[in-house]
Design a protein around this motif. Structure first.
Motif, PDB file in Angstrom:
ATOM      1  N   UNK A 201      18.100 -37.944 -47.141  1.00  0.00           N
ATOM      2  CA  UNK A 201      17.638 -36.568 -47.181  1.00  0.00           C
ATOM      3  C   UNK A 201      16.201 -36.396 -47.609  1.00  0.00           C
ATOM      4  N   UNK A 202      15.533 -37.470 -47.978  1.00  0.00           N
ATOM      5  CA  UNK A 202      14.123 -37.411 -48.387  1.00  0.00           C
ATOM      6  C   UNK A 202      13.221 -37.974 -47.291  1.00  0.00           C
ATOM      7  N   UNK A 203      11.994 -37.518 -47.302  1.00  0.00           N
ATOM      8  CA  UNK A 203      11.020 -37.960 -46.299  1.00  0.00           C
ATOM      9  C   UNK A 203       9.915 -38.781 -46.948  1.00  0.00           C
ATOM     10  N   UNK A 204       9.569 -39.871 -46.290  1.00  0.00           N
ATOM     11  CA  UNK A 204       8.405 -40.667 -46.705  1.00  0.00           C
ATOM     12  C   UNK A 204       7.402 -40.669 -45.559  1.00  0.00           C
ATOM     13  N   UNK A 205       6.154 -40.392 -45.871  1.00  0.00           N
ATOM     14  CA  UNK A 205       5.063 -40.442 -44.887  1.00  0.00           C
ATOM     15  C   UNK A 205       3.969 -41.352 -45.434  1.00  0.00           C
ATOM     16  N   UNK A 206       3.453 -42.210 -44.570  1.00  0.00           N
ATOM     17  CA  UNK A 206       2.360 -43.101 -44.966  1.00  0.00           C
ATOM     18  C   UNK A 206       1.289 -43.048 -43.879  1.00  0.00           C
ATOM     19  N   UNK A 207       0.111 -42.579 -44.245  1.00  0.00           N
ATOM     20  CA  UNK A 207      -1.020 -42.537 -43.309  1.00  0.00           C
ATOM     21  C   UNK A 207      -2.077 -43.502 -43.830  1.00  0.00           C
ATOM     22  N   UNK A 208      -2.473 -44.461 -42.992  1.00  0.00           N
ATOM     23  CA  UNK A 208      -3.417 -45.503 -43.407  1.00  0.00           C
ATOM     24  C   UNK A 208      -4.765 -45.290 -42.737  1.00  0.00           C
ATOM     25  N   UNK A 209      -5.824 -45.340 -43.523  1.00  0.00           N
ATOM     26  CA  UNK A 209      -7.194 -45.139 -43.044  1.00  0.00           C
ATOM     27  C   UNK A 209      -7.964 -46.439 -43.300  1.00  0.00           C
ATOM     28  N   UNK A 210      -8.370 -47.100 -42.221  1.00  0.00           N
ATOM     29  CA  UNK A 210      -9.026 -48.398 -42.352  1.00  0.00           C
ATOM     30  C   UNK A 210     -10.521 -48.324 -42.086  1.00  0.00           C
ATOM     31  N   UNK A 211     -11.276 -49.165 -42.781  1.00  0.00           N
ATOM     32  CA  UNK A 211     -12.698 -49.325 -42.497  1.00  0.00           C
ATOM     33  C   UNK A 211     -13.459 -48.020 -42.507  1.00  0.00           C
ATOM     34  N   UNK A 212     -14.138 -47.725 -41.406  1.00  0.00           N
ATOM     35  CA  UNK A 212     -14.967 -46.525 -41.302  1.00  0.00           C
ATOM     36  C   UNK A 212     -14.168 -45.240 -41.507  1.00  0.00           C
ATOM     37  N   UNK A 213     -12.864 -45.300 -41.258  1.00  0.00           N
ATOM     38  CA  UNK A 213     -12.033 -44.103 -41.406  1.00  0.00           C
ATOM     39  C   UNK A 213     -11.904 -43.655 -42.860  1.00  0.00           C
ATOM     40  N   UNK A 214     -12.181 -44.578 -43.797  1.00  0.00           N
ATOM     41  CA  UNK A 214     -12.004 -44.219 -45.207  1.00  0.00           C
ATOM     42  C   UNK A 214     -13.223 -44.501 -46.078  1.00  0.00           C
ATOM     43  N   UNK A 215     -14.294 -45.068 -45.520  1.00  0.00           N
ATOM     44  CA  UNK A 215     -15.435 -45.481 -46.339  1.00  0.00           C
ATOM     45  C   UNK A 215     -16.049 -44.318 -47.117  1.00  0.00           C
ATOM     46  N   UNK A 216     -16.175 -43.176 -46.478  1.00  0.00           N
ATOM     47  CA  UNK A 216     -16.755 -42.018 -47.156  1.00  0.00           C
ATOM     48  C   UNK A 216     -15.908 -41.643 -48.372  1.00  0.00           C
ATOM     49  N   UNK A 217     -14.593 -41.655 -48.196  1.00  0.00           N
ATOM     50  CA  UNK A 217     -13.695 -41.296 -49.286  1.00  0.00           C
ATOM     51  C   UNK A 217     -13.731 -42.328 -50.406  1.00  0.00           C
ATOM     52  N   UNK A 218     -13.727 -43.609 -50.044  1.00  0.00           N
ATOM     53  CA  UNK A 218     -13.771 -44.677 -51.048  1.00  0.00           C
ATOM     54  C   UNK A 218     -15.069 -44.604 -51.845  1.00  0.00           C
ATOM     55  N   UNK A 219     -16.180 -44.440 -51.160  1.00  0.00           N
ATOM     56  CA  UNK A 219     -17.482 -44.348 -51.848  1.00  0.00           C
ATOM     57  C   UNK A 219     -17.545 -43.124 -52.753  1.00  0.00           C
ATOM     58  N   UNK A 220     -16.900 -42.059 -52.341  1.00  0.00           N
ATOM     59  CA  UNK A 220     -16.859 -40.841 -53.152  1.00  0.00           C
ATOM     60  C   UNK A 220     -16.130 -41.108 -54.470  1.00  0.00           C
ATOM     61  N   UNK A 221     -14.993 -41.762 -54.381  1.00  0.00           N
ATOM     62  CA  UNK A 221     -14.227 -42.099 -55.583  1.00  0.00           C
ATOM     63  C   UNK A 221     -15.004 -43.073 -56.457  1.00  0.00           C
TER      64      UNK A 221
END
Length: 291
Positions: A201-221
């Motif tokens: 009855x529960x939902x799990x969602x996993x969205x993966x962002x690789x390389x250029x898809x997440x660099x801006x976010x990683x650098x921000x953190x």
């Protein structure tokens, strides 16, 4: 009358002959001058090569090709010299990589402490490193932002959601109280990089962002001020928000540092391999040319 015409014709022919002779002499002189200039330029390029000034030597050789396209003999020598320059550059690259690789490998081993190596041999050719506190087994039935890096230095973020109903998210937005923010790329549902499943009855969602898809976010953190509160909003579907704790931020920073070193190692290995193949090719060409 005929005699005068003949005499005039003869004088005309003689004049034309002398003119052609002058033109031929001028052409030969100009040709010799061009050849001399080309040879002098080649000598200068050779001197630059001998001095180890490889970029300057290549520029000088390219100039010879542009300025003296008809000096075939000089151009052949220039081509061989270019091959010698490129071979020396490749040899220098290999020396550089061999000297720096052990240093970076040692750094990587130090940075790997605290990480767990994971690889499913059934479908993964390349393994990855995840901080031991962020392995899937330790984070069942929890919403959080996971971070990891593969063996070649490509970093990734994953927004993991667990709840009683789906939110169908496709992205992640990170923001600070002052309004500054960064976003990942949008990853549409595909059952792979964006997958979902239900269990009890529960939902799990996993969205993966690789390389250029997440660099801006990683650098921000990575650059966020200490103790600042980072808001992580799951976007693209029903609104959902969590906050990154100090521990998660430190994990992402540690992963960022490891990714930088692993990426350097992979770049140097590729560069060394490319240089070795280039040397084999150039040696073959130089051998055929009689060098």
């Amino acid at each position: 009358m005929k005699s005068k015409l003949n005499d005039g014709y003869i004088r005309f022919c003689n004049g034309v002959g002398r003119l052609l002779l002058v033109v031929a002499v001028l052409f030969a002189t100009a040709s010799c001058s061009k050849t001399k200039e080309a040879r002098e330029s080649l000598t200068q390029a050779q001197a630059l090569y001998d001095a180890g000034e490889y970029p300057a030597a290549k520029l000088a050789i390219d100039t010879i090709r542009l300025r003296y396209p008809r000096e075939i003999a000089v151009l052949k020598e220039a081509l061989n010299l270019m091959r010698l320059v490129e071979r020396s550059e490749s040899e220098r690259n290999i020396i550089y990589c061999d000297s720096l690789l052990p240093v970076r490998l040692e750094e990587a081993e130090t940075l790997k402490k605290g990480f767990v190596y994971e690889r499913d041999s059934a479908y993964e050719d390349i393994g990855h490193y995840v901080w031991k506190q962020q392995t899937v087994e330790r984070n069942v039935e929890r919403s959080y932002v996971r971070c990891g890096v593969d063996e070649k230095g490509e970093i990734y973020l994953a927004s993991v959601y667990f709840g009683s109903r789906p939110i169908n998210h496709t992205g992640l937005k990170l923001s600070l109280p002052d309004g500054t923010f960064a976003e990942t790329a949008v990853i549409p549902y595909d059952g792979g990089m964006n997958y979902r499943f239900k269990d009890n009855g529960n939902t799990t969602e996993v969205v993966t962002y690789k390389g250029d898809s997440c660099l801006e976010a990683v650098n921000f953190i990575y650059a966020a001020p200490e103790k600042s509160r980072i808001r992580a909003e799951y976007t693209g579907g029903t609104s959902y928000t969590i906050y990154l704790g100090d521990n998660e931020r430190n994990i992402i920073r540690a992963t960022h540092d490891l990714a930088a070193v692993l990426s350097d190692i992979e770049t140097m290995r590729r560069e060394k391999e490319k240089s070795e193949k280039r040397i084999l090719y150039l040696n073959e060409k130089l051998s055929l040319a009689g060098k």
